[in-house]
Design a protein around this motif. Structure first.
Motif, short mmCIF file in Angstrom:
data_model
loop_
_atom_site.label_atom_id
_atom_site.label_comp_id
_atom_site.label_asym_id
_atom_site.label_seq_id
_atom_site.Cartn_x
_atom_site.Cartn_y
_atom_site.Cartn_z
N SER A 276 38.11 30.08 58.92
CA SER A 276 39.34 29.65 58.26
C SER A 276 39.77 30.74 57.30
CB SER A 276 39.13 28.34 57.49
OG SER A 276 40.29 28.05 56.71
N PRO A 277 41.07 31.08 57.27
CA PRO A 277 41.56 32.09 56.33
C PRO A 277 41.81 31.53 54.93
CG PRO A 277 43.36 31.30 57.68
CD PRO A 277 42.13 30.60 58.19
N LEU A 278 41.52 30.24 54.73
CA LEU A 278 41.74 29.64 53.42
C LEU A 278 40.67 30.10 52.44
CD1 LEU A 278 43.33 27.59 51.68
CD2 LEU A 278 41.68 25.85 52.45
N HIS A 279 41.11 30.62 51.30
CA HIS A 279 40.21 31.08 50.26
C HIS A 279 40.31 30.14 49.06
CE1 HIS A 279 39.21 35.17 51.87
NE2 HIS A 279 40.29 34.90 52.59
N LEU A 280 39.18 29.67 48.60
CA LEU A 280 39.14 28.82 47.42
C LEU A 280 38.87 29.67 46.19
CD1 LEU A 280 37.12 25.82 48.91
CD2 LEU A 280 39.61 26.06 48.68
N PRO A 281 39.24 29.21 45.01
CA PRO A 281 39.07 30.03 43.80
C PRO A 281 37.62 30.42 43.57
CG PRO A 281 40.47 28.12 43.37
CD PRO A 281 39.90 27.92 44.74
N THR A 282 37.46 31.64 43.08
CA THR A 282 36.14 32.14 42.70
C THR A 282 36.05 32.13 41.18
OG1 THR A 282 36.08 33.59 44.63
CG2 THR A 282 34.55 34.08 42.83
N PRO A 283 35.22 31.26 40.61
CA PRO A 283 35.17 31.19 39.14
C PRO A 283 34.55 32.46 38.56
CG PRO A 283 33.51 29.75 40.15
CD PRO A 283 34.32 30.31 41.26
N VAL A 284 35.35 33.23 37.84
CA VAL A 284 34.87 34.44 37.18
C VAL A 284 35.51 34.54 35.80
CG1 VAL A 284 34.50 35.69 39.33
CG2 VAL A 284 36.72 35.85 38.19
N ASP A 285 34.84 35.23 34.91
CA ASP A 285 35.44 35.55 33.61
C ASP A 285 36.34 36.77 33.81
OD1 ASP A 285 34.11 33.53 32.28
OD2 ASP A 285 32.34 34.80 31.94
N SER A 286 37.60 36.63 33.46
CA SER A 286 38.56 37.70 33.72
C SER A 286 39.32 38.04 32.45
CB SER A 286 39.54 37.29 34.82
OG SER A 286 40.57 38.24 34.96
N THR A 287 39.60 39.31 32.28
CA THR A 287 40.42 39.77 31.16
C THR A 287 41.89 39.83 31.56
OG1 THR A 287 40.07 42.07 31.82
CG2 THR A 287 38.52 41.13 30.22
N ARG A 288 42.24 39.16 32.67
CA ARG A 288 43.61 39.21 33.20
C ARG A 288 44.07 40.66 33.30
NH1 ARG A 288 46.82 34.87 33.47
NH2 ARG A 288 48.67 35.88 32.59
N PRO A 289 43.36 41.44 34.11
CA PRO A 289 43.69 42.86 34.19
C PRO A 289 45.02 43.09 34.90
CG PRO A 289 42.12 42.30 35.88
CD PRO A 289 42.27 41.08 35.02
N ASN A 290 45.65 44.19 34.57
CA ASN A 290 46.78 44.65 35.37
C ASN A 290 46.25 45.08 36.73
OD1 ASN A 290 48.64 44.57 33.05
ND2 ASN A 290 47.45 46.32 32.32
N VAL A 291 47.10 45.04 37.73
CA VAL A 291 46.72 45.47 39.09
C VAL A 291 47.74 46.47 39.58
CG1 VAL A 291 46.33 44.77 41.47
CG2 VAL A 291 45.60 43.26 39.59
N VAL A 292 47.28 47.63 40.00
CA VAL A 292 48.15 48.67 40.54
C VAL A 292 47.65 49.02 41.94
CG1 VAL A 292 48.94 51.05 40.31
CG2 VAL A 292 48.73 49.60 38.27
N VAL A 293 48.48 48.76 42.94
CA VAL A 293 48.14 49.07 44.33
C VAL A 293 48.93 50.31 44.74
CG1 VAL A 293 48.14 48.26 46.71
CG2 VAL A 293 47.69 46.65 44.84
N ILE A 294 48.22 51.34 45.16
CA ILE A 294 48.86 52.59 45.59
C ILE A 294 48.65 52.73 47.09
CG2 ILE A 294 48.89 55.09 45.33
CD1 ILE A 294 47.76 54.70 42.51
N ILE A 295 49.75 52.70 47.83
CA ILE A 295 49.71 52.81 49.29
C ILE A 295 50.16 54.22 49.66
CG2 ILE A 295 50.50 51.85 51.48
CD1 ILE A 295 51.23 49.27 49.94
N LEU A 296 49.26 54.99 50.22
CA LEU A 296 49.52 56.39 50.53
C LEU A 296 49.97 56.53 51.98
CD1 LEU A 296 46.39 57.92 48.78
CD2 LEU A 296 48.71 57.73 47.86
N GLU A 297 51.09 57.17 52.17
CA GLU A 297 51.60 57.40 53.52
C GLU A 297 50.66 58.33 54.29
OE1 GLU A 297 53.50 57.45 56.91
OE2 GLU A 297 54.51 56.35 55.29
N SER A 298 50.12 57.84 55.43
CA SER A 298 49.41 58.66 56.42
C SER A 298 48.12 59.30 55.89
CB SER A 298 50.34 59.76 56.95
OG SER A 298 51.47 59.21 57.57
#
Length: 663
Positions: A276-298
Motif C-alpha cells: 500500500s502506498p499509504l504512509h502513516l505519521p512517523t512520531p519524531v521530535d522535529s524543529t520544523r526545519p526548512n526544506v530545500v529541494v534542488i533538482i539538477l537537470e541531467s
C-alpha cells in the motif's frame, strides 16, 4: 480577372471562426452553471484574467485542430470556376457546420458526463465503454433529463447555419477600392489572377506556422505542446481545470495515448497485504526545519567522483556528499524532466507514460509542498525558464506550491541582471538564478519548503562565455555544463550559509534524469536511471555516509515528511529512507515497456505479463548473466511485490485515489 474577392473572403473566414470562439465560450458558461455547486465555494478566489487567458489558449488549439482543413480550403488559390460553384460553396459550409456542430455537441455532452467523472472526457472513454451495450438507453435517458441542453445544441446548430458567411460571395461591382504599393484592390471586385495567386499563397504560408503555434499553445522553444495538465496553471484546484479546458481538446490530446489498465494479479485483500502506498505519521521530535529541494537537470551519477573511481566533474558536490547522507544505489523514476517532477515532489513514478501527459494528471494529488502547507509552511517553486515552461508551473500549483518564481519574476527583480542573464535558449543561467533563489528564500516566512529546477545542463550544452575556458571539461560538452552548475551550487551554498535560515534547513539534492553516458556501467538498462539522492543537514540531524539502501526519487517525499514530523497520512510510491531497513528498500521504473524492479541486490525485468530478466547487480553490474529461469523465494517475493506496486498504481490512478480517502 480570375478569382473571388480575396479581401472579403478573408474577412468572412475570420467572422466564421470568431463565431466558433463565441459558441465555445457559451459552452463554457453552460458548463460552469451546470457545475456551480462545485465551483461556487472557490469562485471568488479565481483569477478571471487567468481563466480567460487559459480558456482562449485551449480553445484556440481545439479550433485550429478541427478547422484547419476548412481554413486551408478557403485560403488555397483554387480556380474561379470552382470557388463560385454552388456545390463547392455548399460543401464548404457543410464541412464547417458539421465539424463545429460535432465539437460543440461534445462540449455539451460533457456537461452531463463530467458529473460522473469529475473531469473533461478523454480518449480513454472509447475503450472504457467499448463493450457496453446499454449506452443507447443511457444516452436516451440523459437527453430527456437534460432537454434544455438539447435545445441549446439545436440553437448552436442554427447559429452555425444562419450566421455562416460564405467566403466566396457572387461578384458585384464596388466603389470600395484601395491601393498598397501601387497595387489596386477592391473589397468586392475580383483580383487579377496573378495577384490572387500571390496573396493567397502568402496567406497559406503565413497560416501554417501560426496554426502550429496555436495548436501547440505557444511559440517558444521552451514550451512543449500543451496538454490537459496545463489547465492547472490557470486555476486553484484540479477540479477547476475543466473550466478552462474544452472537450475537443481533451479528446485530441489524449488520442492514441496508451491508457492505464488495471491488472488482476491479486484480489483486493491480497493487494492490501502485499503493498500500500499509504504512509502513516512517523512520531519524531522535529524543529520544523526548512526544506530545500534542488533538482539538477541531467545530473547522472556517472558525472560524480564520489560515486566512481575517477574524479568526475562535480568537485563541490563531491565535497558536500562527504558531509551528507547519500545512497550508492539511487535511481530516477523516469527519463524525462516531466517524469522527475511528479516522482520527486509527489511520490508518483512514471509508468507507461508521463503522469503529467495523461488524463489522470487531473486527479486529486498532493506532494511535499501540499502536505507541508497544511502544517503552516510557506511553499515556493523556482524555475528559471519562461513561466509555464514544461508544464512545471501548472504541476507545482496542483501539488500545493503557493508561489512560483520563473523568468518573469527574475526579470522583475532589480537586484539581478534580468534578460542579460538569459542563456538565449532555455532559461536564466544557473549561477545567477541560484543566487536569486537564495535571496528570495531569505525573504520567505519560515518554516518554508522550496524547490528549484536548474536548466543550464541541457542541450545545446552552452555555458557563459566567461567560463568557456576555465570550466572546460573533457569529453561531451555536457560535462562542461555539469562543471558550471556544480560551480553555481558552490556559490549558492556560499550565499546561503550567511543567511539565518540555513542551519535549520534540510537540503535534498537530486537530478531529474540522466543524460549522455560514456561509462559501460551507466549504459545498462539500470545505469541509465542512476541519479544522485543527497540529504544534507547543516544542523547535523542526519547520519552521514554512503548508505547501501536502495533509493529512488519517490522516496524523497516520505523521507522529507518523516524528517519534518508531518502528522497526517499521505500517499507516495516510495519509502521513508530514514526509518526503513536497507533490506526493505526498493526502486521501480518503467523503461520502454518493461518494469525494472530493484531490491536486495537484484534487478527484476517484468513486462507486465512475464519476467524477462533477473540479475545480481552487485556481482553482475553490466547485466550480462540472466539468472532466469528462477525458482528462488527471493525471485518470487520480488515479482509479487513489483506486481502489487503496479496494480496499486493503476488502480489508484484510474479511480482517482492518489490522496487518503479522508482528504
Amino acid at each position: 480577372m480570375y478569382s473571388s474577392r480575396f479581401p472579403v473572403s478573408l474577412l468572412r473566414l475570420l467572422s466564421n471562426i470568431l463565431l466558433v470562439y463565441l459558441l465555445y465560450a457559451l459552452c463554457r458558461v453552460v458548463y460552469v452553471m451546470e457545475f456551480w455547486d462545485i465551483y461556487a465555494a472557490g469562485w471568488h478566489l479565481l483569477d478571471f484574467s487567468s481563466l480567460l487567458a487559459g480558456s482562449l489558449r485551449f480553445d484556440t488549439s481545439a479550433i485550429l485542430y478541427t478547422n484547419s482543413l476548412y481554413i486551408l480550403l478557403v485560403l488555397l488559390p483554387l480556380p474561379r470556376r470552382l470557388t463560385f460553384k454552388a456545390a463547392w460553396r455548399t460543401a464548404l459550409k457543410t464541412l464547417f457546420v458539421f465539424v463545429n456542430a460535432l465539437m460543440l455537441t461534445l462540449n455539451l455532452v460533457d456537461t452531463v458526463y463530467s458529473r460522473y467523472t469529475g473531469r473533461r472526457t478523454t480518449w480513454s472513454f472509447f475503450s472504457e465503454f467499448s463493450n457496453e451495450g446499454n449506452l443507447g438507453e443511457i444516452v436516451g435517458i440523459e437527453l430527456l433529463n437534460h432537454w434544455y441542453l438539447v435545445l441549446l445544441g439545436l440553437a448552436f446548430l442554427a447559429a452555425l447555419i444562419l450566421l455562416y458567411r460564405h467566403p466566396f460571395p457572387s461578384p458585384t461591382p464596388s466603389r470600395f477600392q484601395f491601393s498598397i504599393f501601387n497595387f489596386q484592390f477592391s473589397l468586392v471586385n475580383p483580383l487579377p489572377r496573378w495577384q490572387y495567386i500571390l496573396f493567397s499563397t502568402l496567406f497559406v504560408l503565413l497560416y501554417i506556422p501560426l496554426a502550429v503555434i496555436g495548436m501547440r499553445g505557444g511559440a517558444s522553444t521552451a514550451v512543449r505542446p500543451i496538454t490537459i495538465s496545463n489547465a492547472n496553471q490557470y486555476v486553484n484546484q484540479p477540479a477547476e481545470a475543466a473550466i478552462v479546458l474544452n472537450t475537443p481538446f481533451s479528446l485530441i490530446r489524449t488520442m492514441g495515448k496508451t491508457t492505464f489498465t488495471v491488472p488482476d494479479y491479486f484480489t483486493p485483500d491480497q493487494l492490501d497485504a502485499l503493498y500500500s502506498p499509504l504512509h502513516l505519521p512517523t512520531p519524531v521530535d522535529s524543529t520544523r526545519p526548512n526544506v530545500v529541494v534542488i533538482i539538477l537537470e541531467s545530473f547522472g551519477q556517472e558525472y560524480f567522483g564520489a560515486y566512481n573511481p575517477y574524479p568526475g566533474f562535480t568537485p563541490f558536490l563531491d565535497s558536500l556528499i562527504s558531509h551528507s547522507l547519500t545512497f550508492r544505489h539511487s535511481y530516477a523514476n523516469g527519463r524525462k524532466s516531466i517524469d522527475g517532477m511528479p516522482s520527486i515532489l509527489s511520490g508518483i513514478p512514471m509508468f507507461v507514460e508521463p503522469f503529467i501527459l495523461t488524463s489522470y494528471s487531473l486527479n486529486n494529488v498532493s506532494g511535499i509542498a501540499g502536505e507541508l502547507s497544511k502544517q503552516g509552511y510557506t511553499t515556493a517553486f523556482f524555475h528559471g525558464a519562461e513561466n509555464g515552461s514544461m508544464g512545471f508551473q501548472a504541476f507545482a500549483r496542483t501539488t500545493g506550491f503557493q508561489h512560483y518564481f520563473g523568468r518573469t519574476e527574475y526579470d522583475a527583480d532589480p537586484r539581478f541582471g534580468g534578460e542579460n542573464d538569459f542563456d538565449g535558449t532555455w532559461a536564466i543561467w544557473d549561477e545567477e538564478f541560484l543566487q536569486f533563489f537564495a535571496a528570495s528564500m531569505d525573504s520567505l516566512p519560515q518554516p518554508f519548503m522550496t524547490a528549484v529546477f536548474t536548466a543550464t545542463s541541457h542541450h545545446p550544452f552552452a555555458v557563459p562565455s566567461r567560463y568557456a575556458d576555465s570550466l572546460r571539461a573533457p569529453g561531451h560538452p555536457l560535462h562542461t555544463c555539469i562543471r558550471y552548475t556544480d560551480h553555481a551550487l558552490r556559490r549558492f551554498f556560499s550565499a546561503a550559509r550567511r543567511m539565518p535560515w540555513y542551519n535549520n534547513t534540510l537540503f535534498v539534492i537530486t537530478a531529474d534524469h540522466t543524460n549522455i553516458t560514456e561509462q559501460p556501467a551507466y549504459n545498462t538498462p539500470l545505469g541509465t536511471f542512476s541519479v544522485p539522492i543527497i540529504l544534507y543537514s547543516p544542523s547535523g540531524h542526519l547520519p552521514v555516509g554512503m548508505s547501501n539502501a536502495v533509493a529512488q526519487q519517490t522516496d524523497i517525499m516520505p523521507t522529507v515528511l518523516a524528517f519534518t514530523g508531518t502528522p497526517a497520512p499521505f500517499l507516495s510510491y516510495g519509502v521513508d529512507l530514514l526509518h526503513t531497513p536497507d533490506s526493505l528498500t526498493w526502486a521501480i521504473h518503467y523503461n520502454n515497456g518493461v518494469y525494472q524492479y530493484i531490491q536486495n541486490h537484484h534487478l527484476l525485468l517484468f513486462d507486465g505479463t512475464r519476467a524477462l530478466g533477473y540479475y545480481n547487480i552487485d556481482s553482475d553490474p553490466l547485466l550480462s548473466n540472466n539468472l532466469l529461469p528462477q525458482d528462488s523465494p527471493s525471485f518470487h517475493r520480488h515479482l509479487r511485490h513489483a506486481q502489487a506496486i503496479i496494480q496499486s498504481y493503476m488502480q489508484r490512478m484510474t479511480t482517482n485515489q492518489l490522496v487518503p480517502q479522508s482528504q
